[in-house]
Scaffold this motif. Structure first.
Motif, short mmCIF file in Angstrom:
data_model
loop_
_atom_site.label_atom_id
_atom_site.label_comp_id
_atom_site.label_asym_id
_atom_site.label_seq_id
_atom_site.Cartn_x
_atom_site.Cartn_y
_atom_site.Cartn_z
N PHE A 52 16.65 -51.29 133.68
CA PHE A 52 15.24 -50.92 133.75
C PHE A 52 15.05 -49.42 133.56
N GLY A 53 15.89 -48.63 134.22
CA GLY A 53 15.75 -47.18 134.17
C GLY A 53 16.05 -46.58 132.81
N THR A 54 16.93 -47.21 132.02
CA THR A 54 17.23 -46.70 130.68
C THR A 54 16.21 -47.20 129.67
N ARG A 55 15.55 -48.31 129.99
CA ARG A 55 14.58 -48.89 129.06
C ARG A 55 13.19 -48.31 129.27
N PHE A 56 12.80 -48.12 130.52
CA PHE A 56 11.45 -47.66 130.81
C PHE A 56 11.41 -46.31 131.50
N GLY A 57 12.55 -45.73 131.77
CA GLY A 57 12.62 -44.43 132.43
C GLY A 57 13.51 -43.48 131.66
N ASP A 58 14.06 -42.52 132.39
CA ASP A 58 14.87 -41.48 131.76
C ASP A 58 16.34 -41.52 132.19
N GLU A 59 16.79 -42.64 132.73
CA GLU A 59 18.19 -42.74 133.14
C GLU A 59 19.10 -42.68 131.91
N LYS A 60 20.29 -42.14 132.10
CA LYS A 60 21.28 -42.04 131.03
C LYS A 60 21.78 -43.45 130.70
N GLY A 61 21.87 -43.73 129.43
CA GLY A 61 22.31 -45.03 128.95
C GLY A 61 21.54 -45.40 127.70
N THR A 62 21.52 -46.66 127.37
CA THR A 62 20.82 -47.10 126.17
C THR A 62 19.85 -48.22 126.52
N ASN A 63 19.26 -48.81 125.51
CA ASN A 63 18.35 -49.93 125.70
C ASN A 63 18.24 -50.68 124.38
N GLY A 75 23.10 -36.52 96.71
CA GLY A 75 21.91 -36.44 97.54
C GLY A 75 22.25 -36.51 99.01
N THR A 76 21.25 -36.24 99.80
CA THR A 76 21.36 -36.32 101.25
C THR A 76 20.14 -37.06 101.77
N LEU A 77 20.39 -38.03 102.64
CA LEU A 77 19.32 -38.84 103.22
C LEU A 77 19.46 -38.80 104.74
N GLU A 78 18.37 -38.55 105.43
CA GLU A 78 18.38 -38.58 106.89
C GLU A 78 17.14 -39.32 107.37
N THR A 79 17.36 -40.36 108.16
CA THR A 79 16.26 -41.22 108.60
C THR A 79 16.20 -41.28 110.12
N LYS A 80 14.98 -41.17 110.64
CA LYS A 80 14.72 -41.42 112.05
C LYS A 80 13.91 -42.71 112.12
N ALA A 81 14.28 -43.61 113.01
CA ALA A 81 13.51 -44.82 113.25
C ALA A 81 12.95 -44.74 114.66
N ALA A 82 11.67 -45.01 114.79
CA ALA A 82 11.01 -45.03 116.10
C ALA A 82 10.50 -46.44 116.33
N VAL A 83 11.12 -47.15 117.27
CA VAL A 83 10.77 -48.53 117.57
C VAL A 83 9.81 -48.54 118.76
N THR A 84 8.68 -49.23 118.59
CA THR A 84 7.65 -49.30 119.62
C THR A 84 7.74 -50.62 120.37
N LEU A 85 7.80 -50.55 121.70
CA LEU A 85 7.80 -51.71 122.58
C LEU A 85 6.48 -51.69 123.34
N GLU A 86 5.71 -52.79 123.22
CA GLU A 86 4.41 -52.85 123.88
C GLU A 86 4.32 -54.10 124.75
N GLN A 87 3.58 -53.94 125.85
CA GLN A 87 3.36 -55.10 126.71
C GLN A 87 2.41 -56.06 126.01
N GLU A 88 2.79 -57.33 126.09
CA GLU A 88 1.98 -58.40 125.49
C GLU A 88 1.92 -59.54 126.50
N GLY A 89 0.80 -59.67 127.17
CA GLY A 89 0.69 -60.67 128.22
C GLY A 89 1.65 -60.35 129.34
#
Length: 141
Positions: free
Chosen positions: A35-46, A75-89
């Protein structure tokens, strides 16, 4: 056919639980998640961070191969992906993966680059997997 694996173990339940994720390749071993790595700032991943990494890597590789197939050699390619998680019901949904690409491909026409990049966005396997909105913004220098 290629099969890749990962494992997740969760001890405890709900917000109090703590998990560990490992990949079959060994690139990640017993990385904390919860929970802390997914919705907070704890060290780890999600899961969303892992999806973002997968999407950025997949799209960037697909674009690199598409550019090579089109005859570009450097060439050089650099990509950032930003995944959005939203509450649904009562639960949550991944609603978007926003790709932001910075690229340098000598000699390419900007319109041709945009066409190749759009094809890579649509056809990379992770884009095909996601049911979320996928956007792509890019800069070409």
């Amino acid at each position: 056919m290629t099969i890749r694996t990962a494992t997740a173990r969760y001890e405890g339940l709900g917000k109090a639980g703590k998990g560990r994720i490992s990949t079959g390749s060994g690139a990640m071993e017993q990385v904390a998640y919860g929970f802390g790595t997914r919705f907070g700032d704890e060290k780890g991943t999600n899961p969303e961070e892992l999806i973002a990494a997968a999407h950025a890597g997949c799209f960037t590789m697909a674009l690199a191969f598409a550019l090579a197939k089109a005859g570009y050699e450097d060439g050089t390619l650099e990509t950032k992906a930003a995944v959005t998680l939203e509450q649904e019901g009562e639960g949550f949904t991944v609603t978007r993966s926003a790709l932001t690409l910075s690229a340098s491909v000598p000699g390419i026409d900007p319109d041709r680059f945009a066409e190749i990049a759009a094809g890579a966005k649509a056809n990379c396997p992770i884009s095909k997997l996601l049911k979320a909105e996928i956007t792509l913004d890019h800069t070409l220098s």
